[in-house]
Design a protein around this motif. Structure first.
Motif: not given
Length: 592
Positions: A133-137, A396-397, A480-485, A487-500
């Motif tokens: 699907r995306d060439g990774l892994g 972006g992730f 070592k975390w990659s940028d994918h992880e 950025k994903q964590a930041e998307h989580m935080q922003n989504t949770f903040a919107e819901l809360l």
């Protein structure tokens, strides 16, 4: 449970199973139901949930009012003995690497199945073809269609509540497989309303908890149609499991066998066959290999008298948990010094854990609620599957996450009223009691569990200088975390903040780098002996059989080629069942 308390074993077994959790328990059950003589070896102590589970105890009845103890990190009532630090069993992290990996070890019969969250999600069609699907892994050496029948069987055997929702890459089960889910709790209803406004689906969770009684005779006939003895044993065993009575957190274990633990669902019927022996407090050091390159048995340390022992078998199955299985292989003598099964050089590589972050807030709408039972099914009733499957290019992730949630008026503990430090500062007496009644249970939180992409910087190896108390060389981790992880964590935080915020809270989201939880903290590590299409780039084939030794199998998270945004236990169960059925066919044909 009948154990080999005199520490004696048979001269030869059909199979040795190292580990007693999801993979080991399932392997032991399927093999013994098919007539194989099996020895299970467990590094931890014996555990009997029917007699050891304090189902109705309240915190004031427990040491430290139920707060955590050194061997129970999540509190006194945590069913699992073990943790990220086990006395006498160290591990190390390579100096200079970006992050320190936390390695969880459960040291008791049943392993991690005694305290896991019991969230049971099928890997989806896309999860088996990530590279395509995306060439990774890498892609898996099977498809979702190959695995679907085994998911069906595992879900029927275990007993999982949930419902069909038709969401892409979050597979539905066929009609009649899942049990009815419990109704959402108050906080979950508020979250569901907020999710609808922001396009986040919040649906019934899939969890390994019985919501209704099992029809043992019917299910046993469906699961073992050509095995009358298995039908007899499983019909009786499944019919004696009671449904949840919605009053005790599952982390305590379950004396009525409503939730899934290896010690309540897999091991008892395996013992009932008369084909299973179990030794606990036995630390496996290495797999023994004969001149022909095949496994002949295992070498273990009997921890009580501290003596070396050897047991022999036609087949060896390692299911000791991802990193423990890999450590055993690395300490075994294979074709070269790097360990048994490492001809591809992939042993210890591709270490992954789920990406995790959490965010919570106080919700005014949940204040001053009347007293009622909100313990529920010992965990969440709803969750959010990943809803942006086709949006990764603009996100972006590369991969996604699911959302878990918690809050409300559950059984209070030592820290339950910490909110008073901010909401009722300096208040005492009658007003403090009034504040406690008002604010108790008015917080709600979201946690993300996301997919990590394997990378070259995350792996484990044998530390050349450190051994444990048994003299066994220990693991050294690199991370070592990659940028994918991130950025994903930041998307989580922003989504949770919107819901809360939509729920009326005032959340304080963090950046992805600050919010992402420690590697290993989610306790979903997988991938260090991955399966694949070829012995050139993997440790096992699709049947969990090592390329190097045809009678050596790995049946835990170590074989997973990727770590999708779903908890891995259900897939480990299904893979072990699938592999054992194939193994029994090979043994009957004399191929193994």
């Amino acid at each position: 449970m009948p154990l080999l308390t005199d520490r004696k074993t048979k001269t030869q077994y059909d199979a040795i199973v190292v580990g007693s959790g999801a993979g080991g328990g399932m392997a032991a059950l399927i093999l013994t139901l098919n007539g194989a003589k099996v020895l299970m070896i467990e590094a931890g102590r014996n555990y009997e949930p029917q007699t050891e589970t304090p189902m109705f105890n309240t915190p004031e009845m427990a040491p430290l009012r139920g707060d955590r103890t050194p061997d129970r990190f999540f509190g006194y009532y945590d069913a699992t003995i073990g943790g990220w630090q086990v006395p006498g069993e160290p591990y190390t992290n390579k100096a200079g690497t970006e992050g320190n990996f936390w390695w969880w070890r459960a040291r008791m019969l049943g392993g991690r199945t005694n305290h896991w969250g019991r969230i049971s999600l099928r890997f989806g069609e896309h999860d088996f073809r990530p590279k395509s699907r995306d060439g990774l892994g890498v892609d898996w050496p099977m498809t979702y269609e190959d695995m679907a029948p085994w998911y069906d069987r595992a879900e029927k055997l275990v007993g999982i509540y949930g419902e069909a929702n038709g969401i892409e890459n979050a597979p539905d089960s066929p009609p009649g497989v899942l049990q009815p889910p419990p109704k959402p709790k108050v906080g979950e209803l508020l979250a569901k309303r907020a999710g609808k406004k922001h396009g986040v689906p919040i649906v019934a969770a899939h969890r390994a908890v019985l919501s209704v009684p099992m029809d043992g005779k019917k299910l046993a006939g469906e699961l073992f149609p050509d095995n009358p003895k298995a039908q007899e044993i499983m019909a009786l065993d499944m019919s004696t499991r009671a449904p949840c009575f919605w009053a005790t957190n599952c982390i305590r274990g379950c004396s009525i066998r409503a939730n899934f633990q290896s010690t309540t669902v897999l091991i008892p019927p395996a013992l009932a066959t008369g084909n299973l022996d179990i030794i606990t407090d036995a630390m496996v050091r290495e797999v023994l290999v004969g001149p022909d390159g095949k496994a002949t048995g295992v070498h273990y340390i009997d921890k009580q008298p501290r003596r070396d022992c050897v047991v022999k078998a036609r087949v060896v199955i390692l299911a000791a948990s991802t990193c423990e299985t890999t450590r055993i292989l690395m300490n075994s003598k294979g074709r070269d010094r790097s360990g048994l099964g490492n001809a591809s050089g992939e042993l210890g590589r591709n270490l992954m854990d789920s990406v995790g972050t959490s965010l919570g807030a106080q919700i005014p709408a949940m204040e001053s609620l009347p007293p009622y039972n909100e313990d529920g099914a010992g965990g969440l009733h709803t969750y959010s599957p990943w809803w942006l499957v086709r949006d990764h290019a603009k996100l972006g992730f590369a991969r996604g996450y699911h959302i878990e949630m918690s809050g409300g008026r559950q059984m209070p503990g030592v820290t339950s009223l910490g909110i008073l430090d901010s909401k009722a500062k300096g208040v005492y007496g009658t007003k403090l009691k009034e504040a406690a009644r008002r604010y108790y249970g008015s917080t709600f939180g979201f946690s993300g569990r996301g997919e990590m992409i394997p990378n070259k910087d995350c792996y484990c190896e044998i530390d050349p200088n450190v051994v444990d108390q048994w003299g066994i060389p220990v693991l050294r981790f690199h991370w070592k975390w990659s940028d994918h992880e991130i950025k994903q964590a930041e998307h989580m935080q922003n989504t949770f903040a919107e819901l809360l915020s939509e729920m009326g809270g005032d959340p304080k989201p963090k950046s992805g780098k600050d919010a992402i939880q420690k590697p290993g903290e989610i306790i979903h590590e997988v991938g260090t002996a991955r399966m694949g299409f070829s012995d050139q780039d993997s440790v096992t084939n699709q049947w969990c059989q090592t390329w190097e030794a045809k009678n050596l199998f790995l049946m835990d998270g170590s074989v997973l080629p990727s770590n999708p945004d779903k908890n891995p236990t259900l897939t480990i169960l299904a893979l072990a069942w699938r592999s054992c059925e194939w193994l029994m066919g090979e043994m009957k044909r004399g191929e193994i």
